[in-house]
Motif scaffolding. Structure first.
Motif, mmCIF file in Angstrom:
data_model
loop_
_atom_site.group_PDB
_atom_site.id
_atom_site.type_symbol
_atom_site.label_atom_id
_atom_site.label_comp_id
_atom_site.label_asym_id
_atom_site.label_seq_id
_atom_site.Cartn_x
_atom_site.Cartn_y
_atom_site.Cartn_z
ATOM 1 N N PRO A 564 -45.895 -28.377 28.683
ATOM 2 C CA PRO A 564 -44.477 -28.699 28.517
ATOM 3 C C PRO A 564 -43.689 -28.507 29.802
ATOM 4 O O PRO A 564 -43.934 -27.580 30.580
ATOM 5 N N THR A 565 -42.743 -29.388 30.022
ATOM 6 C CA THR A 565 -41.817 -29.237 31.141
ATOM 7 C C THR A 565 -40.772 -28.184 30.771
ATOM 8 O O THR A 565 -40.734 -27.677 29.646
ATOM 9 N N LEU A 566 -39.907 -27.863 31.720
ATOM 10 C CA LEU A 566 -38.871 -26.872 31.469
ATOM 11 C C LEU A 566 -37.968 -27.299 30.313
ATOM 12 O O LEU A 566 -37.699 -26.512 29.396
ATOM 13 N N GLU A 567 -37.504 -28.560 30.329
ATOM 14 C CA GLU A 567 -36.634 -29.031 29.255
ATOM 15 C C GLU A 567 -37.347 -29.025 27.915
ATOM 16 O O GLU A 567 -36.766 -28.645 26.886
ATOM 17 N N GLN A 568 -38.614 -29.449 27.891
ATOM 18 C CA GLN A 568 -39.362 -29.457 26.641
ATOM 19 C C GLN A 568 -39.556 -28.053 26.106
ATOM 20 O O GLN A 568 -39.469 -27.826 24.888
ATOM 21 N N ALA A 569 -39.816 -27.093 26.987
ATOM 22 C CA ALA A 569 -39.984 -25.710 26.548
ATOM 23 C C ALA A 569 -38.687 -25.147 25.984
ATOM 24 O O ALA A 569 -38.688 -24.439 24.969
ATOM 25 N N MET A 570 -37.556 -25.459 26.618
ATOM 26 C CA MET A 570 -36.263 -24.979 26.126
ATOM 27 C C MET A 570 -35.957 -25.530 24.744
ATOM 28 O O MET A 570 -35.353 -24.859 23.908
ATOM 29 N N ARG A 571 -36.363 -26.760 24.478
ATOM 30 C CA ARG A 571 -36.111 -27.361 23.169
ATOM 31 C C ARG A 571 -37.104 -26.874 22.120
ATOM 32 O O ARG A 571 -36.801 -26.894 20.930
ATOM 33 N N PHE A 572 -38.283 -26.436 22.558
ATOM 34 C CA PHE A 572 -39.333 -26.048 21.621
ATOM 35 C C PHE A 572 -39.109 -24.658 21.034
ATOM 36 O O PHE A 572 -39.357 -24.435 19.847
ATOM 37 N N ILE A 573 -38.676 -23.712 21.836
ATOM 38 C CA ILE A 573 -38.650 -22.314 21.411
ATOM 39 C C ILE A 573 -37.660 -22.085 20.270
ATOM 40 O O ILE A 573 -36.686 -22.813 20.095
ATOM 41 N N LYS A 574 -37.938 -21.017 19.503
ATOM 42 C CA LYS A 574 -37.048 -20.578 18.435
ATOM 43 C C LYS A 574 -36.194 -19.414 18.938
ATOM 44 O O LYS A 574 -36.299 -18.987 20.090
ATOM 45 N N ASP A 575 -35.351 -18.891 18.052
ATOM 46 C CA ASP A 575 -34.412 -17.839 18.449
ATOM 47 C C ASP A 575 -35.106 -16.558 18.894
ATOM 48 O O ASP A 575 -34.541 -15.781 19.666
ATOM 49 N N ASP A 576 -36.334 -16.310 18.404
ATOM 50 C CA ASP A 576 -37.026 -15.078 18.771
ATOM 51 C C ASP A 576 -37.996 -15.292 19.927
ATOM 52 O O ASP A 576 -38.874 -14.462 20.161
ATOM 53 N N GLU A 577 -37.835 -16.387 20.663
ATOM 54 C CA GLU A 577 -38.756 -16.722 21.743
ATOM 55 C C GLU A 577 -37.998 -16.974 23.036
ATOM 56 O O GLU A 577 -36.779 -17.203 23.034
ATOM 57 N N LEU A 578 -38.717 -16.927 24.156
ATOM 58 C CA LEU A 578 -38.145 -17.114 25.487
ATOM 59 C C LEU A 578 -38.998 -18.102 26.282
ATOM 60 O O LEU A 578 -40.184 -18.301 25.985
ATOM 61 N N VAL A 579 -38.367 -18.690 27.293
ATOM 62 C CA VAL A 579 -39.101 -19.493 28.269
ATOM 63 C C VAL A 579 -39.215 -18.668 29.544
ATOM 64 O O VAL A 579 -38.203 -18.211 30.093
ATOM 65 N N GLU A 580 -40.440 -18.450 29.992
ATOM 66 C CA GLU A 580 -40.686 -17.728 31.243
ATOM 67 C C GLU A 580 -40.774 -18.755 32.370
ATOM 68 O O GLU A 580 -41.614 -19.664 32.329
ATOM 69 N N VAL A 581 -39.894 -18.617 33.371
ATOM 70 C CA VAL A 581 -39.790 -19.602 34.443
ATOM 71 C C VAL A 581 -40.090 -18.928 35.775
ATOM 72 O O VAL A 581 -39.469 -17.922 36.129
ATOM 73 N N THR A 582 -41.044 -19.481 36.516
ATOM 74 C CA THR A 582 -41.367 -19.013 37.865
ATOM 75 C C THR A 582 -41.431 -20.236 38.785
ATOM 76 O O THR A 582 -41.421 -21.374 38.312
ATOM 77 N N PRO A 583 -41.494 -20.045 40.097
ATOM 78 C CA PRO A 583 -41.580 -21.207 41.000
ATOM 79 C C PRO A 583 -42.776 -22.108 40.733
ATOM 80 O O PRO A 583 -42.735 -23.297 41.081
ATOM 81 N N SER A 584 -43.831 -21.576 40.118
ATOM 82 C CA SER A 584 -45.051 -22.367 39.924
ATOM 83 C C SER A 584 -45.361 -22.668 38.471
ATOM 84 O O SER A 584 -46.183 -23.557 38.202
ATOM 85 N N SER A 585 -44.775 -21.953 37.532
ATOM 86 C CA SER A 585 -45.200 -22.064 36.141
ATOM 87 C C SER A 585 -44.011 -22.077 35.184
ATOM 88 O O SER A 585 -42.939 -21.546 35.474
ATOM 89 N N VAL A 586 -44.250 -22.696 34.026
ATOM 90 C CA VAL A 586 -43.339 -22.616 32.889
ATOM 91 C C VAL A 586 -44.163 -22.192 31.689
ATOM 92 O O VAL A 586 -45.079 -22.907 31.259
ATOM 93 N N ARG A 587 -43.893 -21.000 31.191
ATOM 94 C CA ARG A 587 -44.607 -20.484 30.018
ATOM 95 C C ARG A 587 -43.586 -20.126 28.940
ATOM 96 O O ARG A 587 -42.392 -20.082 29.192
ATOM 97 N N MET A 588 -44.078 -19.851 27.756
ATOM 98 C CA MET A 588 -43.225 -19.403 26.664
ATOM 99 C C MET A 588 -43.802 -18.126 26.072
ATOM 100 O O MET A 588 -45.026 -17.917 26.083
ATOM 101 N N CYS A 589 -42.931 -17.283 25.551
ATOM 102 C CA CYS A 589 -43.396 -16.019 24.982
ATOM 103 C C CYS A 589 -42.412 -15.534 23.931
ATOM 104 O O CYS A 589 -41.292 -16.046 23.804
ATOM 105 N N LYS A 590 -42.848 -14.541 23.155
ATOM 106 C CA LYS A 590 -41.976 -13.887 22.193
ATOM 107 C C LYS A 590 -41.041 -12.919 22.909
ATOM 108 O O LYS A 590 -41.389 -12.367 23.962
ATOM 109 N N LYS A 591 -39.848 -12.695 22.340
ATOM 110 C CA LYS A 591 -38.942 -11.723 22.932
ATOM 111 C C LYS A 591 -39.540 -10.323 22.880
ATOM 112 O O LYS A 591 -39.322 -9.505 23.780
#
Length: 613
Positions: A564-591
């Motif tokens: 997923p791209t940054l925008e796709q990850a932001m749209r995918f996550i739920k209220d109890d989740e976060l998008v982890e953003v670094t210069p090289s990676s976009v990941r998602m995780c639980k709060k």
């Protein structure tokens, strides 16, 4: 006494996204005598993100000379999320060129920018662009523009505005449709000089300037950009800056610059009506007034629509934090957000009590651009799901922002689009069947109904659908509706993803990771087929045995993964989740990364739990 500076015209080019504003400015540059590299296009889109995405993100100033008259031009963004840039740009001009695609016609952002221009009583020149398109329908589009002008102004004189038909890429325009003798864009420049009023000023008033933009120079420090409303100024003048609180901050002008093409050139003095760059003050904000010390009178501040979306920012909570970025602390993130709020009038930043920050803006795309710019600057951070900002009316009832939504898609896919939108509380206002087996539908929909839906819409329409929206206002709360109907695949341990481990779990859902990716407990590694979250182990390896049966050691074949791209990850996550953003990676995780702690929160009525696999 009111006078006019006949040597200057100030205009803004306004339109919906991708209707050809920046291409038209390129043509104006080349045909007005400004030298530029012949192989360079979209000169005004100077930012890396702008050139990559093909859109204008921030309003930019430039100037050209035409028949002895200086024309200051402001190229404004066409995306609704950057409406604050449009409002800022319109504060410096006396007229606008309204650009409209000859095939698509007026779209939501066209209405928004034109409404802002009419509120300021700016002169309007209409340009029907891209008449060379095969599906162009310029006469119908012009009638639609007339309808829009009448709707917004209720004045039949608006039907007398100048109209041009243009091919911006070829650099030609004419007042006649299908004019075979049109060779250049000179008629439009002549009309700007003739039709757009000169900037007015009071010759009895001393220097006054409204700060509409900010910049920074390593040599000069903070730069204030804006239009000189009254009077004149010279280098070394002693002025004051009147800020939002009404305080008077003294300053001395160290340098004055004016626009020459897309660049600056130094000036010893500036007069009323010109758009200038002034240096000599550090503590200045957009909307401040710079004026004479002996006549300190503040101008009306720039009025910006309030933000409708908020998002939480925080430092990276992942165990992988600090491996890819240079700036990882909360203090650095807060400092960067404050700078963003200083030069972007449409966002607000707040510091929370739990080492997190709230950023408020116009839309999720605007938020995504801010995050993308930060990651390219070396930041590591986590961001939450975009949330709608609710209000209460005079009676204390809950209200929410709603948007005017225009959907253009093939007729075969209109049914699924209407069904999905109705579940998100969208109310259809109009439907039109147009040539080419396409349908145009208009809806009023809560802003929260669009969060996370754009990717789903493209999938449902097989990529042929077009969706545009603009804020309509606040209306009573529309009620709850289902959001994402799938759960998350959550990793239950730290390690490295293994092909065998992913292959064994592919029937559970769609994965976001590939073999060799580092994973950690609480990371979202995929989308579950069912509506619940599922804990799993993608680091599992195959147990070695002595069995040598035919076909027992077949190679593992994995389904291709589209991360997923940054925008796709932001749209995918739920209220109890976060998008982890670094210069090289976009990941998602639980709060809450630890599965045991999440289970405890679930039992206490907090965050939802994961089922163990």
């Amino acid at each position: 006494m009111i006078k006019y500076n006949e040597k200057i015209r100030n205009i803004a080019i306004i339109a919906h996204v991708d209707h050809g504003k920046t291409t038209l400015v390129d043509a104006l540059f080349k045909q007005s005598g400004i030298q530029s590299r012949q192989d360079q296009d979209r000169i005004m889109d100077s930012g890396t993100l702008e050139r990559e995405r093909g859109i204008t993100i921030s309003a930019k100033n430039c100037a050209i000379m035409w028949k002895g008259v200086k024309i200051n031009i402001i190229d404004t963004p066409g995306h609704a999320d950057f409406g604050g840039e449009v409002e800022r740009g319109l504060s410096m001009v006396d007229g606008v060129i309204l650009l409209c695609d000859a095939a698509e016609g007026p779209l939501p952002q066209t209405r928004f920018v034109l409404q802002k221009a009419r509120e300021k009583k700016l002169s309007v020149i209409v340009v029907i662009n891209k008449i060379d398109r095969q599906d162009a329908r310029p006469e119908e589009v012009l009638n639609d523009v007339y309808d829009l002008l009448l709707e917004l102004s209720n004045d039949e004189k608006m039907l007398e505005v100048p109209v041009f038909y243009a091919n911006g890429r070829a650099g030609i325009c004419s007042k006649k449709l299908n004019d075979t003798e049109a060779k250049n864009i000179h008629p439009l420049l002549d009309e700007v000089v003739e039709y757009v009023p000169s900037p007015a000023y009071d010759d009895e008033e001393p220097f006054q300037m409204l700060v509409s933009d900010l910049s920074y120079s390593d040599y000069l420090g903070r730069l204030a950009i804006g239009k000189v409303i009254n009077g004149s100024a010279t280098v070394n003048d002693a002025l004051v800056c009147i800020n939002e609180r009404g305080a008077h901050v003294p300053l001395r002008v160290t340098r004055l610059q004016i626009y020459d093409g897309p660049k600056f050139t130094e000036a010893d003095s500036v007069d009323a009506g010109d758009i200038i760059v002034l240096s000599g003050i550090e503590d200045v904000s957009i909307g401040d007034t710079l004026c004479n010390r002996d006549y300190a009178k503040a101008l009306d501040r720039i009025k910006i629509d309030e933000p409708t979306v908020s998002m939480q920012f925080m430092k990276n909570i992942s165990p992988l934090a600090g491996r890819e970025g240079k700036m990882v602390t909360g203090a650095k993130i807060w400092e960067r957000l404050q700078k963003e709020a200083l030069r972007n009038v449409s966002i607000q930043v707040e510091k929370n009590g739990d080492e997190t920050f709230t950023v408020k803006g116009r839309g999720e795309f605007q938020m995504a651009i801010i995050v993308e710019q930060m990651r390219r600057e070396g930041f590591e951070l986590c961001v939450g799901r975009p949330r709608i900002i609710f209000k209460q009316d005079a009676k204390g009832k809950k209200t929410e922002p709603v948007e005017f939504l225009l959907v253009d898609c093939p007729e075969d896919y209109s049914g699924v689009a209407m069904e999905k939108l109705s579940k998100r509380k969208a109310a259809m206002q109009n439907i039109n069947y147009i040539t080419g087996n396409r349908v145009k539908m208009e809806f009023i929909i809560p802003s929260r109904g669009l969060i996370g839906y754009r990717d789903e819409f493209l999938t449902d329409t097989h990529g042929y659908g077009i969706m545009n929206s603009i804020l309509k206002g606040y209306e009573p709360y529309k009620g709850d509706f289902p959001d994402r109907n799938t759960g998350s695949l959550v990793c239950d341990r730290d390690g490295v993803a293994v092909a065998y481990g992913i292959w064994e779990l592919e029937d559970r859902g769609r994965f976001f990771i590939v073999p060799g990716d580092p994973v950690y407990e609480g990371q979202i590694v995929g989308e579950n087929n069912k509506d619940n979250d599922l804990l799993l182990n993608p680091t599992r390896t195959k147990k070695l045995t002595n069995l040598r049966a035919a076909g027992h050691d077949d190679a593992v074949s994995l389904t291709p993964v589209a991360k997923p791209t940054l925008e796709q990850a932001m749209r995918f996550i739920k209220d109890d989740e976060l998008v982890e953003v670094t210069p090289s990676s976009v990941r998602m995780c639980k709060k809450i990364l630890n599965s045991q702690k999440r289970r405890i929160m679930k039992n206490r009525g907090g965050l939802p739990d994961c089922l163990t696999h």
